[in-house]
Design an enzyme around this catalytic site. Structure first.
Site, short mmCIF file in Angstrom:
data_model
loop_
_atom_site.label_atom_id
_atom_site.label_comp_id
_atom_site.label_asym_id
_atom_site.label_seq_id
_atom_site.Cartn_x
_atom_site.Cartn_y
_atom_site.Cartn_z
N ARG A 1 16.57 50.20 45.09
CA ARG A 1 17.10 48.70 44.95
C ARG A 1 16.69 48.31 43.24
O ARG A 1 17.43 47.92 42.82
CB ARG A 1 16.74 47.79 46.10
CG ARG A 1 16.97 46.37 45.50
CD ARG A 1 17.11 45.49 46.76
NE ARG A 1 15.97 45.55 47.87
CZ ARG A 1 14.63 45.29 47.51
NH1 ARG A 1 14.17 44.92 46.50
NH2 ARG A 1 13.98 45.70 48.72
N TYR B 1 39.50 33.03 39.95
CA TYR B 1 39.56 33.96 41.00
C TYR B 1 39.28 33.18 42.36
O TYR B 1 38.19 32.91 42.41
CB TYR B 1 38.76 35.27 40.95
CG TYR B 1 39.03 36.23 41.79
CD1 TYR B 1 39.99 36.87 42.27
CD2 TYR B 1 37.64 36.14 42.84
CE1 TYR B 1 39.88 37.73 43.36
CE2 TYR B 1 37.70 37.23 43.92
CZ TYR B 1 38.73 37.86 44.02
OH TYR B 1 39.04 38.76 45.16
N ASP C 1 34.65 36.15 32.96
CA ASP C 1 35.21 37.06 33.92
C ASP C 1 36.04 38.21 33.35
O ASP C 1 37.37 37.46 33.15
CB ASP C 1 35.84 36.69 35.31
CG ASP C 1 36.28 37.48 36.30
OD1 ASP C 1 36.45 38.79 35.89
OD2 ASP C 1 36.39 37.21 37.71
N LYS D 1 38.55 47.08 40.07
CA LYS D 1 39.92 47.02 39.38
C LYS D 1 40.05 47.94 38.27
O LYS D 1 40.27 49.29 38.52
CB LYS D 1 40.29 45.43 38.84
CG LYS D 1 39.62 44.55 39.86
CD LYS D 1 40.61 44.49 41.14
CE LYS D 1 39.94 43.35 42.22
NZ LYS D 1 39.66 42.07 42.00
C1 LIG Z 1 38.83 41.17 42.41
C2 LIG Z 1 38.40 40.11 41.36
C3 LIG Z 1 36.99 39.58 41.72
C4 LIG Z 1 36.11 39.89 42.91
O1 LIG Z 1 35.87 41.08 42.74
P1 LIG Z 1 35.42 42.14 44.25
O2 LIG Z 1 35.02 43.36 43.52
O3 LIG Z 1 36.65 41.94 44.87
O4 LIG Z 1 34.43 41.45 44.78
C5 LIG Z 1 36.33 38.62 40.77
N1 LIG Z 1 37.35 38.38 39.66
C6 LIG Z 1 38.45 38.54 39.56
C7 LIG Z 1 39.26 38.33 38.34
C8 LIG Z 1 39.19 39.61 40.25
O5 LIG Z 1 40.21 40.15 40.23
#
Ligand SMILES: *Cc1c(COP(=O)(O)O)cnc(C)c1O
Length: 386
Positions: free
Chosen positions: A50, A102, A174, A199
């Protein structure tokens, strides 16, 4: 560390990219929870996974180098990364969020952090002067996405960072939609970058993961403490998958964007399409700002069909493109933000920020563009109400 100044090279050779012990050209998957100690207090750099794991550490060093930060952190999902970063806040603090943030980021603030008296305000980060008026004494941080999903609205990251820093705010960006290959928020003044690495960074729709990168030693110590204390870490195998995905980011992204530009042009010219939202289009309101801070418009497009088209029929008629949550994988995906990715945002707020029930979001994959366009064409035709 790679010595190259080029991102394409850093993607492959950045961070810790070789196994010193064996010379293996890939970092091994250290599938272990603990490490033998040579005596009391005599550790070989690792004590418990961890707290630290060599495979995760290689990924963390890689993303830190790619974003140009001081340290990187890998989590079990994008939301775990965002939650860890928001855990820097204290009771009574308020965070500003871009209006198209998001859905999960909105939800964790609205439904979880509110238990701890950490509040949020939806802010207009697309207009720095309006934005500044929203900074009250309790505001301690801002979360920006650019382009922000699903309307692909562009925020001038540098301008918002400057205004925010004047008021002592922590600037969190983000960068999921752009990746460090297309946009580097820390260079534009952000303090922390977060990613859903699920993504584009992973890129193959086979791993759920999150990353955070900070721009100072002080923040690095705080996030390391939160990561170890709250424990939402990424496992060794998933860390390996991400490192592997990141190696091909540049070539994938180039094709994603090339296809997206063609798809945006196709949709813009189509008689069935009412609106196209894509910051890579010269006609888009965010085009100029995006061009200044990013390499190009990325590969996410949203669009609306005219009222005489049935969007349910459109989704059902697609053959190549899958209706699915998520984005950024090699395969093209569509989603319906109002009932899928942004369903956790109440209908009145959705309406206010322009997420209509007719909005379609397209993650343009790297298939042959002719197949993508043909599938869109036949599904649009099938959706026409005659
Ligand atoms: C998918 C997404 C998230 C969340 O991420 P997870 O891996 O699904 O927890 C946060 N911000 C954006 C812009 C996203 O597309």
């Amino acid at each position: 560390m790679s010595n190259s100044k080029y991102t394409e090279t850093k993607l492959i050779h950045g961070g810790i990219s070789i196994d010193e012990r064996t010379g293996a050209v890939n970092v091994p998957i250290y599938q272990t929870s603990t490490y033998k100690q040579d005596g009391l207090g005599k550790m070989r750099g690792y004590e418990y996974s961890r707290t630290g794991n060599p495979t995760r550490e290689a990924l963390e060093a890689l993303i830190a180098e790619l974003e140009g930060g001081v340290a990187g952190f890998a989590f079990g999902s994008g939301m775990a990364a965002i939650t860890a970063v928001l855990s820097l806040l204290h009771s009574g603090d308020r965070v500003l969020i871009s209006s198209n943030v998001y859905g999960g980021t909105f939800r964790v603030l609205d439904k979880v952090f509110d238990h701890f008296n950490i509040n949020y305000t939806i802010a207009d980060t697309t207009h720095p002067d309006v934005y500044e008026t929203q900074i009250t004494d309790d505001v301690k941080a801002v979360v920006i996405e650019s382009p922000a999903n699903p309307l692909m609205s562009v925020t001038d990251i540098k301008a918002i960072a400057e205004v925010s820093h004047k008021h002592g705010l922590l600037v969190i960006v983000d960068n999921t939609f752009m990746t460090p290959y297309l946009q580097k928020p820390l260079e534009l003044g952000a303090d922390i970058v977060v990613h859903s690495a699920t993504k584009y960074l992973g890129g193959h729709s086979d791993v759920v993961s999150g990353l955070a990168v900070v721009n100072s030693k002080e923040l690095a110590e705080k996030i390391a403490f939160i990561q170890n204390s709250t424990g939402g870490v990424l496992g060794p195998f998933d860390s390996f998958l991400l490192i592997r995905g990141i190696k091909t980011l540049a070539v994938r992204m180039d094709r994603h964007v090339e296809n997206a530009e063609k798809a945006a042009e196709f949709l813009t010219a189509h008689k069935a399409v009412k609106n196209v939202y894509y910051p890579g289009l010269k006609s888009d309101s965010g085009y100029e700002t995006n061009r200044r801070q990013a390499k190009n418009g990325g590969a996410m497009i949203s669009f609306e069909l005219h009222e005489n088209y049935d969007i349910r029929k459109f989704f059902e008629s697609l053959e190549l493109i899958s209706l699915a949550e998520s984005l950024g994988g090699v395969e093209s995906l569509v989603c319906h933000p109002a009932t899928m990715t942004h369903a956790s945002i109440p209908a009145d707020i959705r309406k206010k920020v322009g997420i209509t029930d007719g909005l379609i979001r397209l993650s343009v994959g790297i298939e042959n563009i002719n197949d993508i366009l043909a599938d869109l064409e036949q599904a649009i035709n099938a959706a026409e109400i005659k």
